[in-house]
Design a protein around this motif. Structure first.
Motif, mmCIF file in Angstrom:
data_model
loop_
_atom_site.group_PDB
_atom_site.id
_atom_site.type_symbol
_atom_site.label_atom_id
_atom_site.label_comp_id
_atom_site.label_asym_id
_atom_site.label_seq_id
_atom_site.Cartn_x
_atom_site.Cartn_y
_atom_site.Cartn_z
ATOM 1 N N ASP A 49 0.899 -1.219 -0.039
ATOM 2 C CA ASP A 49 0.069 -0.070 0.050
ATOM 3 C C ASP A 49 0.777 1.291 0.023
ATOM 4 O OD1 ASP A 49 -2.342 -1.371 0.170
ATOM 5 O OD2 ASP A 49 -2.366 -1.726 2.391
ATOM 6 N N LEU A 50 0.791 2.058 -1.097
ATOM 7 C CA LEU A 50 1.557 3.200 -1.032
ATOM 8 C C LEU A 50 0.652 4.511 -0.860
ATOM 9 C CD1 LEU A 50 3.349 2.663 -4.620
ATOM 10 C CD2 LEU A 50 4.184 2.189 -2.108
ATOM 11 N N PRO A 51 1.089 5.560 0.169
ATOM 12 C CA PRO A 51 0.534 6.473 0.356
ATOM 13 C C PRO A 51 0.268 7.246 -0.741
ATOM 14 C CG PRO A 51 2.657 6.793 1.043
ATOM 15 C CD PRO A 51 2.603 5.501 0.692
ATOM 16 N N THR A 52 -1.177 8.073 -0.878
ATOM 17 C CA THR A 52 -1.304 9.181 -1.807
ATOM 18 C C THR A 52 -1.625 10.449 -1.078
ATOM 19 O OG1 THR A 52 -3.713 8.343 -1.990
ATOM 20 C CG2 THR A 52 -2.098 7.315 -3.606
ATOM 21 N N TYR A 53 -1.300 11.335 -2.004
ATOM 22 C CA TYR A 53 -1.674 12.709 -1.419
ATOM 23 C C TYR A 53 -2.429 13.556 -2.463
ATOM 24 C CZ TYR A 53 2.081 11.143 1.749
ATOM 25 O OH TYR A 53 2.767 10.487 2.593
ATOM 26 N N LYS A 54 -3.360 14.339 -1.980
ATOM 27 C CA LYS A 54 -4.139 15.386 -2.818
ATOM 28 C C LYS A 54 -3.240 16.447 -3.027
ATOM 29 C CE LYS A 54 -8.245 17.702 -3.526
ATOM 30 N NZ LYS A 54 -9.570 17.505 -3.977
ATOM 31 N N GLY A 55 -2.882 16.707 -4.353
ATOM 32 C CA GLY A 55 -2.105 17.746 -4.750
ATOM 33 C C GLY A 55 -3.038 19.097 -5.272
ATOM 34 N N ARG A 56 -2.084 19.989 -5.895
ATOM 35 C CA ARG A 56 -2.738 21.055 -6.618
ATOM 36 C C ARG A 56 -3.239 20.833 -8.126
ATOM 37 N NH1 ARG A 56 1.600 25.480 -5.135
ATOM 38 N NH2 ARG A 56 2.640 23.493 -4.781
#
Length: 79
Positions: A49-56
């Motif tokens: 499981d790789l972390p995901t981040y909400k970007g711009r």
């Protein structure tokens, strides 16, 4: 074919007991063990499981499929 195999006494007792408890012969137990040992094994697959981040989002005009343009935008082309 009837090969001769050598088992230490303790292992032979355990094999005979295992065969008897499952209603099989010692020969069948050993044949099944050899078959299982020689069977091809599926390759192990690990799930990560790789972390995901909400970007711009992307800058206007950025095309991720055009590597030369990306390098130019990042200032790495022609340096």
């Amino acid at each position: 074919m009837r090969p001769t195999i050598h088992l230490d006494d303790a292992r032979l007792r355990r094999a005979k007991a295992a065969a008897a408890s499952t209603g099989r012969s010692l020969n069948d137990l050993i044949s099944d063990a050899v078959r299982a040992a020689l069977a091809p094994r599926p390759s192990e697959t690990r799930t990560v499981d790789l972390p995901t981040y909400k970007g711009r989002g992307l800058r206007p005009g950025v095309d991720l499929d055009h590597s030369a343009a990306l390098l130019e935008l990042m200032g790495e082309r022609g340096s």
